[in-house]
Design a protein around this motif. Structure first.
Motif, PDB file in Angstrom:
ATOM      1  N   GLY A   9       0.817  -1.214   0.000  1.00  0.00           N
ATOM      2  CA  GLY A   9       0.000   0.000   0.000  1.00  0.00           C
ATOM      3  C   GLY A   9       0.841   1.251   0.000  1.00  0.00           C
ATOM      4  O   GLY A   9       2.052   1.207  -0.237  1.00  0.00           O
ATOM      5  N   SER A  10       0.179   2.382   0.267  1.00  0.00           N
ATOM      6  CA  SER A  10       0.889   3.659   0.258  1.00  0.00           C
ATOM      7  C   SER A  10       0.209   4.654   1.181  1.00  0.00           C
ATOM      8  O   SER A  10      -0.930   4.476   1.594  1.00  0.00           O
ATOM      9  CB  SER A  10       0.937   4.231  -1.168  1.00  0.00           C
ATOM     10  N   ILE A  23       4.254   7.474  -0.353  1.00  0.00           N
ATOM     11  CA  ILE A  23       5.273   6.709   0.355  1.00  0.00           C
ATOM     12  C   ILE A  23       4.809   5.264   0.329  1.00  0.00           C
ATOM     13  O   ILE A  23       3.712   4.941   0.808  1.00  0.00           O
ATOM     14  CB  ILE A  23       5.424   7.200   1.804  1.00  0.00           C
ATOM     15  N   ALA A  24       5.615   4.390  -0.240  1.00  0.00           N
ATOM     16  CA  ALA A  24       5.245   2.983  -0.372  1.00  0.00           C
ATOM     17  C   ALA A  24       5.361   2.271   0.966  1.00  0.00           C
ATOM     18  O   ALA A  24       6.253   2.530   1.762  1.00  0.00           O
ATOM     19  CB  ALA A  24       6.146   2.304  -1.403  1.00  0.00           C
ATOM     20  N   LEU A  25       4.441   1.353   1.198  1.00  0.00           N
ATOM     21  CA  LEU A  25       4.454   0.514   2.386  1.00  0.00           C
ATOM     22  C   LEU A  25       4.786  -0.908   1.963  1.00  0.00           C
ATOM     23  O   LEU A  25       4.201  -1.432   1.016  1.00  0.00           O
ATOM     24  CB  LEU A  25       3.091   0.541   3.087  1.00  0.00           C
ATOM     25  N   TYR A  26       5.739  -1.506   2.659  1.00  0.00           N
ATOM     26  CA  TYR A  26       6.179  -2.857   2.323  1.00  0.00           C
ATOM     27  C   TYR A  26       5.949  -3.786   3.501  1.00  0.00           C
ATOM     28  O   TYR A  26       6.035  -3.375   4.657  1.00  0.00           O
ATOM     29  CB  TYR A  26       7.663  -2.866   1.958  1.00  0.00           C
ATOM     30  N   MET A  27       5.690  -5.057   3.180  1.00  0.00           N
ATOM     31  CA  MET A  27       5.495  -6.064   4.211  1.00  0.00           C
ATOM     32  C   MET A  27       6.616  -7.088   4.124  1.00  0.00           C
ATOM     33  O   MET A  27       6.998  -7.517   3.029  1.00  0.00           O
ATOM     34  CB  MET A  27       4.155  -6.774   4.040  1.00  0.00           C
ATOM     35  N   ARG A  28       7.113  -7.474   5.267  1.00  0.00           N
ATOM     36  CA  ARG A  28       8.124  -8.525   5.371  1.00  0.00           C
ATOM     37  C   ARG A  28       7.513  -9.649   6.205  1.00  0.00           C
ATOM     38  O   ARG A  28       7.076  -9.428   7.330  1.00  0.00           O
ATOM     39  CB  ARG A  28       9.387  -8.009   6.051  1.00  0.00           C
ATOM     40  N   ILE A  36       4.935  -4.429   8.684  1.00  0.00           N
ATOM     41  CA  ILE A  36       4.582  -3.491   7.619  1.00  0.00           C
ATOM     42  C   ILE A  36       5.147  -2.130   7.972  1.00  0.00           C
ATOM     43  O   ILE A  36       4.995  -1.665   9.107  1.00  0.00           O
ATOM     44  CB  ILE A  36       3.056  -3.393   7.436  1.00  0.00           C
ATOM     45  N   GLY A  37       5.788  -1.487   6.997  1.00  0.00           N
ATOM     46  CA  GLY A  37       6.320  -0.153   7.226  1.00  0.00           C
ATOM     47  C   GLY A  37       6.882   0.435   5.951  1.00  0.00           C
ATOM     48  O   GLY A  37       7.139  -0.270   4.979  1.00  0.00           O
ATOM     49  N   PRO A  38       7.090   1.762   5.922  1.00  0.00           N
ATOM     50  CA  PRO A  38       7.718   2.398   4.769  1.00  0.00           C
ATOM     51  C   PRO A  38       9.230   2.248   4.850  1.00  0.00           C
ATOM     52  O   PRO A  38       9.784   1.945   5.900  1.00  0.00           O
ATOM     53  CB  PRO A  38       7.298   3.859   4.916  1.00  0.00           C
ATOM     54  N   LYS A  39       9.891   2.459   3.732  1.00  0.00           N
ATOM     55  CA  LYS A  39      11.350   2.391   3.699  1.00  0.00           C
ATOM     56  C   LYS A  39      11.957   3.772   3.498  1.00  0.00           C
ATOM     57  O   LYS A  39      13.155   3.892   3.340  1.00  0.00           O
ATOM     58  CB  LYS A  39      11.819   1.451   2.572  1.00  0.00           C
ATOM     59  N   GLU A  80      -3.438  -2.361  -0.588  1.00  0.00           N
ATOM     60  CA  GLU A  80      -3.562  -3.119  -1.833  1.00  0.00           C
ATOM     61  C   GLU A  80      -3.712  -4.603  -1.506  1.00  0.00           C
ATOM     62  O   GLU A  80      -3.392  -5.037  -0.414  1.00  0.00           O
ATOM     63  CB  GLU A  80      -2.302  -2.940  -2.697  1.00  0.00           C
ATOM     64  N   GLY A  81      -4.143  -5.370  -2.482  1.00  0.00           N
ATOM     65  CA  GLY A  81      -4.122  -6.827  -2.371  1.00  0.00           C
ATOM     66  C   GLY A  81      -5.050  -7.413  -1.324  1.00  0.00           C
ATOM     67  O   GLY A  81      -4.771  -8.465  -0.789  1.00  0.00           O
ATOM     68  N   GLY A  82      -6.150  -6.777  -1.030  1.00  0.00           N
ATOM     69  CA  GLY A  82      -7.126  -7.346  -0.110  1.00  0.00           C
ATOM     70  C   GLY A  82      -6.778  -7.220   1.360  1.00  0.00           C
ATOM     71  O   GLY A  82      -7.385  -7.886   2.185  1.00  0.00           O
ATOM     72  N   ILE A  83      -5.806  -6.388   1.714  1.00  0.00           N
ATOM     73  CA  ILE A  83      -5.486  -6.216   3.132  1.00  0.00           C
ATOM     74  C   ILE A  83      -6.516  -5.276   3.748  1.00  0.00           C
ATOM     75  O   ILE A  83      -6.770  -4.194   3.241  1.00  0.00           O
ATOM     76  CB  ILE A  83      -4.064  -5.654   3.321  1.00  0.00           C
ATOM     77  N   LYS A  84      -7.128  -5.747   4.818  1.00  0.00           N
ATOM     78  CA  LYS A  84      -8.088  -4.934   5.566  1.00  0.00           C
ATOM     79  C   LYS A  84      -7.631  -4.947   7.020  1.00  0.00           C
ATOM     80  O   LYS A  84      -7.506  -6.011   7.616  1.00  0.00           O
ATOM     81  CB  LYS A  84      -9.490  -5.520   5.452  1.00  0.00           C
ATOM     82  N   PRO A  85      -7.346  -3.782   7.579  1.00  0.00           N
ATOM     83  CA  PRO A  85      -6.875  -3.746   8.961  1.00  0.00           C
ATOM     84  C   PRO A  85      -7.866  -4.433   9.902  1.00  0.00           C
ATOM     85  O   PRO A  85      -9.056  -4.150   9.883  1.00  0.00           O
ATOM     86  CB  PRO A  85      -6.757  -2.268   9.275  1.00  0.00           C
ATOM     87  N   GLU A  86      -7.342  -5.343  10.673  1.00  0.00           N
ATOM     88  CA  GLU A  86      -8.160  -6.121  11.596  1.00  0.00           C
ATOM     89  C   GLU A  86      -7.954  -5.591  13.005  1.00  0.00           C
ATOM     90  O   GLU A  86      -6.968  -5.896  13.665  1.00  0.00           O
ATOM     91  CB  GLU A  86      -7.731  -7.593  11.520  1.00  0.00           C
ATOM     92  N   ASN A  87      -8.882  -4.765  13.436  1.00  0.00           N
ATOM     93  CA  ASN A  87      -8.795  -4.204  14.779  1.00  0.00           C
ATOM     94  C   ASN A  87      -9.308  -5.225  15.779  1.00  0.00           C
ATOM     95  O   ASN A  87     -10.194  -6.025  15.463  1.00  0.00           O
ATOM     96  CB  ASN A  87      -9.609  -2.917  14.866  1.00  0.00           C
ATOM     97  N   PRO A  88      -8.795  -5.216  16.987  1.00  0.00           N
ATOM     98  CA  PRO A  88      -9.271  -6.184  17.977  1.00  0.00           C
ATOM     99  C   PRO A  88     -10.732  -5.948  18.314  1.00  0.00           C
ATOM    100  O   PRO A  88     -11.228  -4.826  18.239  1.00  0.00           O
ATOM    101  CB  PRO A  88      -8.365  -5.940  19.180  1.00  0.00           C
TER     102      PRO A  88
END
Length: 141
Positions: A9-10, A23-28, A36-39, A80-88
């Protein structure tokens, strides 16, 4: 071997009246979970962690909002890619306390305590609905 980064995402930062570059967000993905975080400096210190990508995204959004930027200074994150933040899930309300049972200390051993007779409650139900009357049939033809 270092785990590969995946674009997820961004975030856009507004610099005054101008919209900055995204600002691009990358997942490792690691054995322990996802990060997940920007570089891009100075935002690379905000890293969301979680067991799944959705939990890591929710953690990133929480940390991003606590970074000190007002809501009108950025837009996103856009995932992007179907990621939806999952809050508790919100905490469940505690169960209703049970009424305390009074104990009488003056009852001798071996005798049981009888509860006081209950008073029947007044009938608070609504009167029954009237039955529908049958309609006469038209026999003229």
């Amino acid at each position: 071997m270092e785990h590969l980064l995946e674009y997820v995402g961004s975030v856009h930062i507004y610099l005054g009246p101008y919209r900055g570059n995204p600002i691009a967000l990358y997942m490792r993905r690691t054995n322990a979970g996802c990060q997940i975080g920007p570089k891009a400096y100075p935002w690379n210190g905000v890293v969301g962690t979680g067991e799944t990508p959705n939990k890591a995204a929710a953690d990133f959004e929480e940390k991003w909002k606590a970074k000190g930027l007002s809501a009108d200074m950025y837009s996103g994150p856009s995932w992007e890619g179907g990621i939806k933040p999952e809050n508790p899930a919100p905490p469940k309300p505690p169960p209703a306390p049970k009424p305390a049972v009074p104990t009488n200390a003056s009852v001798p051993d071996g005798q049981s305590v009888k509860p006081p007779p209950s008073v029947p409650a007044a009938d608070t139900s609504a009167p029954p609905a009237p039955a529908l009357a049958t309609q006469p049939t038209d026999e003229s033809s």
